[in-house]
Structures are given as structure tokens and as C-alpha cells.
Write a protein that holds these residues in place. Sequence first.
Motif, PDB file in Angstrom:
ATOM      1  N   ARG A 152       0.837  -1.193   0.000  1.00  0.00           N
ATOM      2  CA  ARG A 152       0.000   0.000   0.000  1.00  0.00           C
ATOM      3  C   ARG A 152       0.878   1.251   0.000  1.00  0.00           C
ATOM      4  NH1 ARG A 152      -5.477  -0.793   1.544  1.00  0.00           N
ATOM      5  NH2 ARG A 152      -5.917  -2.861   2.387  1.00  0.00           N
ATOM      6  N   ARG A 153       0.309   2.335  -0.462  1.00  0.00           N
ATOM      7  CA  ARG A 153       1.001   3.632  -0.460  1.00  0.00           C
ATOM      8  C   ARG A 153       0.668   4.322   0.862  1.00  0.00           C
ATOM      9  NH1 ARG A 153      -2.233   5.776  -5.138  1.00  0.00           N
ATOM     10  NH2 ARG A 153      -0.860   7.593  -5.181  1.00  0.00           N
ATOM     11  N   PHE A 185      -4.008   6.936  -1.348  1.00  0.00           N
ATOM     12  CA  PHE A 185      -3.067   6.730  -0.255  1.00  0.00           C
ATOM     13  C   PHE A 185      -3.778   6.053   0.923  1.00  0.00           C
ATOM     14  CE2 PHE A 185      -1.036  10.227  -2.569  1.00  0.00           C
ATOM     15  CZ  PHE A 185       0.266   9.754  -2.661  1.00  0.00           C
ATOM     16  N   ARG A 291       6.159   4.770   4.624  1.00  0.00           N
ATOM     17  CA  ARG A 291       7.208   4.964   3.627  1.00  0.00           C
ATOM     18  C   ARG A 291       6.830   5.988   2.572  1.00  0.00           C
ATOM     19  NH1 ARG A 291      10.878  -0.114   2.744  1.00  0.00           N
ATOM     20  NH2 ARG A 291      11.109  -0.782   4.902  1.00  0.00           N
ATOM     21  N   GLY A 292       5.560   6.320   2.497  1.00  0.00           N
ATOM     22  CA  GLY A 292       5.134   7.337   1.552  1.00  0.00           C
ATOM     23  C   GLY A 292       5.293   8.747   2.069  1.00  0.00           C
ATOM     24  N   SER A 323      11.991   9.139   3.387  1.00  0.00           N
ATOM     25  CA  SER A 323      10.660   9.603   3.007  1.00  0.00           C
ATOM     26  C   SER A 323      10.423  11.045   3.445  1.00  0.00           C
ATOM     27  CB  SER A 323       9.597   8.678   3.608  1.00  0.00           C
ATOM     28  OG  SER A 323       9.751   8.595   5.007  1.00  0.00           O
ATOM     29  N   ASP A 373       5.679   9.835  -4.508  1.00  0.00           N
ATOM     30  CA  ASP A 373       5.131   8.532  -4.873  1.00  0.00           C
ATOM     31  C   ASP A 373       5.461   8.199  -6.327  1.00  0.00           C
ATOM     32  OD1 ASP A 373       3.363   6.182  -4.298  1.00  0.00           O
ATOM     33  OD2 ASP A 373       2.153   7.108  -5.871  1.00  0.00           O
ATOM     34  N   ARG A 376       9.092   7.160  -6.586  1.00  0.00           N
ATOM     35  CA  ARG A 376       9.302   5.797  -6.076  1.00  0.00           C
ATOM     36  C   ARG A 376       8.840   4.750  -7.089  1.00  0.00           C
ATOM     37  NH1 ARG A 376       6.736   4.367  -0.562  1.00  0.00           N
ATOM     38  NH2 ARG A 376       7.920   2.464  -0.958  1.00  0.00           N
ATOM     39  N   GLN A 377       7.696   5.002  -7.708  1.00  0.00           N
ATOM     40  CA  GLN A 377       7.182   4.050  -8.684  1.00  0.00           C
ATOM     41  C   GLN A 377       8.080   3.981  -9.902  1.00  0.00           C
ATOM     42  OE1 GLN A 377       2.958   3.938  -9.493  1.00  0.00           O
ATOM     43  NE2 GLN A 377       2.489   5.044  -7.619  1.00  0.00           N
TER      44      GLN A 377
END
Length: 383
Positions: A152-153, A185, A291-292, A323, A373, A376-377
Motif C-alpha cells: 500500500r502507499r 493513499f 514509507r510514503g 521519506s 510517490d 518511487r514508482q
Amino acid sequence: MTELETPAAFEQHLREGRSLANVILQGLDLRACSDALLKADLTGTVFLGCVLEPATLQQVLARGAMVFPPFSGLPYCPYRGTLYTPEELYAGFDPTRPDTYADTLDARIYAHWNSRGGAHPPSILETLAQRLHDHAISDALEDALLDQGRPRRVVAIMGGHSMLRGQEDYRSVAELARALARLGFFLVSGGGPGAMEATHLGAWFAGRADEDLDAALAVLARAPSYKDRDWLARAFEVRATWPLRDAAAMGDSLGIPTWLYGHEPPNPFATRIAKYFANSVREEGLLTIARGGVVYSPGSAGTVQEIFQDACQNHYNTVGVISPMLFLGREFWTKTRPVYPLLEHLALGHEYARHLLLTDSKEDIVRALVRFDAERQALARAG
């Protein structure tokens, strides 16, 4: 090792004809399953707090399985396989009779905790039971942080427990959380009142019209503080008036409270509750899973502590992800609680310096979290 923590998982495991060798069975009532157990290969099988027929128990032990028996006299299960829900913790609460909170599981566990020495139980068995419980919660938490097998974000919002319903800060946190939940999120907080409640309230209303949140805020403002007798009743009124439409889509959120602060009931807008006995485990874990990014709304000593715990994780990169640390309220974080200038100086020359933000704008925070986000992706796709 495979872990089977629910009756449904156990039954499916048997239906598929899979072996029970080297399987961990956790917190299950297996009295109706004696025949299946005695036909199974129990090499290396571990029974954690399972209920077995006496004759079956003797056979299981004789065949080399390891059995950790259930504890007696506890209002909680040390071997539970799932997180709590508001419905479980507040079962028996009647909003028209606020004093019925004392009859709920949450209140009974807190009363038991107090009667056994609080944070310093004199009995090693009580200490062991609490540690097993908290480990089981952490184990269940790992499952909750996955959505169909994908991480999960997770974004956390921190802030004061004394932030009052009806205050502008409370509204700001709720609106920010709603905006983030609408973007997919997964919202996390310390699970208590104040800014924490506002976080989950915002997620709860992510699937509704904006004016519904406005109306709910007016209802909640009739009992502004968690010290008010009707604080919990007003929350249940909001839940009943605007029930959650689809938790899986947007309204799902996670509260992580502790019985160390059991005088502050967990807010019932979090759909999942990871409640701990050990506050230190709870606080470090909460920051680790976010972590988001972490948003800091106005708070006091507890929030300041969390800021520097988070800063340590980023400063030394102890969790593998550096983060964002985002501060909502320029005046508050530079004058009332002048934490930001120190943090900014501490971060000089470190990677997390570029992930600090001080702003009065909820929109700035949303953009920063979306940008992080996306980065990161992109890194994940690049391999």
C-alpha cells in the motif's frame, strides 16, 4: 513456514489437500477438527494458543508437534491472527448511554492492564502474554499493508491528541486526509483523538460529497474533547448517519494506538486498529511503515518526539527508504514549536533535506506526496 490464523484459512488448507507439516496454527479452536489433525503429518507443526480436545492434544504432542497452550484469565488473546476493528473493540457500547464504554473489550483490556501493573507487570506470564500479543499484532499488520499482494502507499499524519473538534486545525487535517485517500493513499495515525481522529474521519468521508464532511464536523463539535462524556457517542452518531460506503475503495485506514494511553479511547473512524501494549514498539513501527511520507500537524511533546524519531530513520537511512517530512503550519513549527529550523539544520548535507517541506497549504503537501510517490514508482519500474 506457512501460518494459518483463521478458521477459513485452515479449512481451505485442508480442502486443497496440503500437508500440515511445518505449519503454524495460531489462535484456532480445533476441537471439531480432531479427526483431520490425527490423519495429518504433524512433523514440525506448531500450535500457538489453539484449543484442542484433551485426547487430541496428547496425540499431537506424542507425534512431535510443538504446542504453546492458551493463556487463561485474560480479556485479550495473545495469539490473535488479525488486527482489531472498531466493531470488536466497541462491542456493547450504546451511544445513548456513554457509560457503557466501560463494558467494551477496549475498556476491559485497559482495566486488566492497569490491574496487572500497567507498563511494569510484576508477573513474567503477564509480560510474556503482552509481548506475544504485540508480536501477533505486528504480524497481522504486515498483511494489512498489502493490497492484493502489492504494498500500500502508506502516508501517516501526526499531531496532537488535544486538538479539539471544531478547531480549524482539526478541519484542515480531515480535509487533507480526505484528499489523500481520494488519491489512493492509505492513511495511518496513532489511532487516538485530536489530529489522529481527524485523519481517519477524512478517510471515512473520501467517498462522499464535501458537504457531508462539513455536516459531520458540526456534529462532532458538540463534544470537542475526548474528555467530554459524549465524545465517543458523537463519533458513533456520525458513523450511523454517514456509514462507510466502500472501505476497500477509499475509506480504509489504519489506527495504531496503545493501552499505555488507554484513557484515550481509540477513534472509531479507523477501519483497522493495531493496538499495542508497548508504546515504544507502536511508535517506531508507525513511523517505519509510513514509507510514503509523514505529515506533521500541530502537536506537543509526543509529536515532537515522533519528528526526531522519524528524522533518525531518515538521517541514518535505517529502514531503506528516505521519506518526506512535511509540516503543516509555518507559524506553529517556527514560532510556537520551533522544531523546523533545527531539523532543517540537522538535515544539511543529507538526502532527506530535499524531502522537507514547511507550508500552510494542504495542496502543497498533496503535491509533494504525489511527486514522491511517482518518483518511487519510477525507480521501482527501472529495477
